[in-house]
Scaffold this active site. Structure first.
Site, mmCIF file in Angstrom:
data_model
loop_
_atom_site.group_PDB
_atom_site.id
_atom_site.type_symbol
_atom_site.label_atom_id
_atom_site.label_comp_id
_atom_site.label_asym_id
_atom_site.label_seq_id
_atom_site.Cartn_x
_atom_site.Cartn_y
_atom_site.Cartn_z
ATOM 1 N N LYS A 191 58.057 18.608 56.189
ATOM 2 C CA LYS A 191 59.193 19.200 55.487
ATOM 3 C C LYS A 191 60.314 19.403 56.507
ATOM 4 O O LYS A 191 60.320 20.377 57.251
ATOM 5 C CB LYS A 191 58.796 20.537 54.863
ATOM 6 C CG LYS A 191 59.587 20.906 53.579
ATOM 7 C CD LYS A 191 61.077 21.020 53.735
ATOM 8 C CE LYS A 191 61.484 22.310 54.401
ATOM 9 N NZ LYS A 191 62.999 22.446 54.436
ATOM 10 N N GLU A 266 56.488 27.105 67.487
ATOM 11 C CA GLU A 266 57.468 27.124 68.573
ATOM 12 C C GLU A 266 58.719 27.789 68.024
ATOM 13 O O GLU A 266 59.392 27.246 67.149
ATOM 14 C CB GLU A 266 57.793 25.735 69.111
ATOM 15 C CG GLU A 266 58.679 25.826 70.347
ATOM 16 C CD GLU A 266 59.022 24.479 70.976
ATOM 17 O OE1 GLU A 266 59.859 24.456 71.887
ATOM 18 O OE2 GLU A 266 58.449 23.456 70.548
ATOM 19 N N CYS A 300 66.551 25.790 71.498
ATOM 20 C CA CYS A 300 65.640 26.916 71.701
ATOM 21 C C CYS A 300 65.386 27.192 73.177
ATOM 22 O O CYS A 300 65.082 28.326 73.553
ATOM 23 C CB CYS A 300 64.331 26.693 70.961
ATOM 24 S SG CYS A 300 63.479 25.173 71.417
ATOM 25 N N GLU A 398 68.811 36.068 70.328
ATOM 26 C CA GLU A 398 69.068 34.631 70.385
ATOM 27 C C GLU A 398 70.334 34.317 69.592
ATOM 28 O O GLU A 398 70.396 34.532 68.382
ATOM 29 C CB GLU A 398 67.882 33.846 69.821
ATOM 30 C CG GLU A 398 68.046 32.351 69.972
ATOM 31 C CD GLU A 398 66.839 31.576 69.487
ATOM 32 O OE1 GLU A 398 66.420 30.628 70.165
ATOM 33 O OE2 GLU A 398 66.324 31.915 68.401
#
Length: 502
Positions: A191, A266, A300, A398
């Protein structure tokens, strides 16, 4: 396809959105809703692609296809050599289609075309590496259990794997997972993020061309809250691999509890660039600028925190600023630009909010802060804040954009404390000429991936993944195949077993 190839060769925008169906059981699949997600290029503000908006019934069909393909052994029972042959041919086909795939990647993601080409080529290399691993997956033997008992550990494919990928590196991140899934002998339902689904669908077609049996890889497109959630909850899925934000990762972990499926995550990062006083400041400055500007900071493992010794802070900040001033931001189809577009309006607004918060919190804006969203084209200049407090939003959260925060330290212990003082532990870079200091640092820093005197580099030979709230499990390297297997212990009695009752 000829029209698409022509568009890719000339880097022209399509006159109308390029439509690509889903891929289930080895063939195109239109879906049950008849609805499409139309994607506007964030670098051009015009519709460029359209992919089906799937429903749960479509997802169920994909899982059923993957389940049949695994249970009947059409892939899992092939030899490692046979699986490797398909993976190697896939790599060749990816290299043959690099211009088309890179063009589609740039249209949907907004990343510079040169970067897209580099990522597609690097992804092909991962498929080649994983092909070799398909032939070396193995267990172990134990000949120390006594004269009458022999032990084996057998490594077997885990089954049906659900893979949910993000929008920032759609093709590359999938290639850090899927070839290892296939090398292990598993089947998959993928997906992709609804913003960047097209290259994943194109890859599925290439896999069939490479000889992958029908049903081994299925791709369902649409909204994560609908099909992604259903995939994580599905009782016929044996493992979930999710790459994305930490909050969504938590929901995947909870959803997987229904059948206690294995989960690989992750997730987010707030990664430090630790610069000691003896570092090569010119080299560090260039790498630091690259580390925060790469993919417009939507990465990331982006080095979003500069943790620098106070004695060289002013000099290093000046050098980073000088590099920032040379960075070209603009049209991602213009190969001369270093930084492309922010992926969408929500992400653009989020980054802008952090920049505004930095100003309000009293951090010193050294460079950047400018942005534009004219015509639904989203661009932000590389932004550098100095004197950032360790507990502020700029230093803790983040951002996923080209915003670099600078905090100074006086001692080694303080540097490590600052580096580890966030909830994340995905990556870190250490800059020093002192070998002992470098080793002491990477021993102490809490991160799954560490670079010394470099940043965001390496190949598929090494494992990737995070600690703390940055994830669970490891991808790539030999660990990437082992992640998608189960170990089975086998005890073989030699001769007669001692009787319980004589």
């Amino acid at each position: 396809m000829s029209n698409l190839n022509e568009l890719a060769a000339t880097l022209r925008l399509p006159a109308e959105p390029l439509r690509t169906p889903m891929f289930i059981d080895g063939k195109d699949y239109a879906g049950n809703t008849g609805e499409f997600v139309t994607r506007k290029s964030p670098g051009h503000g015009v519709p460029v692609t359209a992919t089906p908006r799937a429903c749960v019934d479509d997802l169920n069909a994909a899982v059923a296809s993957a389940r049949r393909a695994f249970d009947d052994g059409r892939w899992s029972r092939l030899s490692g050599e046979q699986r490797a042959t398909v993976l190697l041919k896939t790599a060749r086909l990816i290299r043959d289609k690099v211009e088309t795939l890179a063009y589609l990647e740039t249209l949907e993601s907004g990343k510079p075309i040169g970067q897209s080409r580099g990522e597609i080529n690097a992804a092909a290399g991962i498929w080649e590496y994983a092909a070799g691993l398909a032939r070396v997956v193995h267990g172990d033997s134990h000949d120390t259990l006594g004269a009458d008992l022999f032990g084996l550990t057998v490594r077997q494919p885990i089954g049906v794997v659900g893979i949910v990928t993000p929008w920032n590196f759609p093709f590359f991140i999938l290639s850090e997972r899927l070839p290892f899934v296939l090398a292990a002998g598993c089947t998959a339902v993928v997906k992709p993020a609804e913003l960047t689904s097209t290259t994943t669908l194109k890859l599925a077609a290439l896999l069939t061309e490479a000889g992958l049996p029908d049903g081994v890889v299925n791709v369902v497109t649409g909204l994560g809250a609908v099909v992604g959630q259903a995939l994580a909850e599905h009782m016929d899925v044996d493992m979930m691999s999710f790459t994305g934000s930490t909050p969504v990762g938590r929901s995947v972990l909870a959803a997987a509890g229904g059948n206690m499926k294995k989960v690989g995550l992750e997730l987010g990062g707030k990664n430090p660039q630790i610069v000691f006083a003896d570092a090569d400041l010119d080299d560090a400055a260039d790498a630091i600028a690259f580390g925060i500007c790469f993919n417009a900071g939507q990465c990331c493992v982006s080095g979003s925190r500069l943790v620098v010794h106070r004695s060289v802070e002013e000099e290093l900040v000046a050098r980073v600023k000088a590099v920032f001033e040379k960075v070209r931001v603009g049209d991602p189809l213009d190969a001369s630009n270093h930084v492309g577009a922010i992926v969408e309006a929500r992400q653009f607004d989020k980054i802008r909010g952090f920049i505004d918060a930095g100003r309000r919190d009293g951090a010193q804006l050294v460079h950047g802060g400018e942005s534009t969203s004219h015509g639904e084209r989203f661009f932000i200049q590389p932004t550098l804040f100095r004197n950032v407090q360790p507990q502020s939003a700029l230093a803790q959260e983040e951002i996923f954009g080209p915003v670099l925060s600078v905090t100074s330290f006086d001692t080694f212990e303080e540097a490590i404390q600052l580096a580890n003082g966030v909830p994340y532990g995905l990556a870190a870079s250490i800059w020093t000429r002192d070998l002992q200091g470098a080793i002491s640092s990477f021993r102490e820093v809490q991160a799954g991936r560490i670079w010394v005197n470099c940043t965001i580099t390496g190949g598929p030979e090494m494992p990737i993944g995070g600690v703390k709230q940055s994830g669970i499990g490891r991808e790539t390297g030999r660990y990437g195949v082992e992640e998608y297997t189960e170990l089975k212990s086998v005890h073989v009695q030699l001769g007669k077993r001692p009787r319980w009752i004589a």
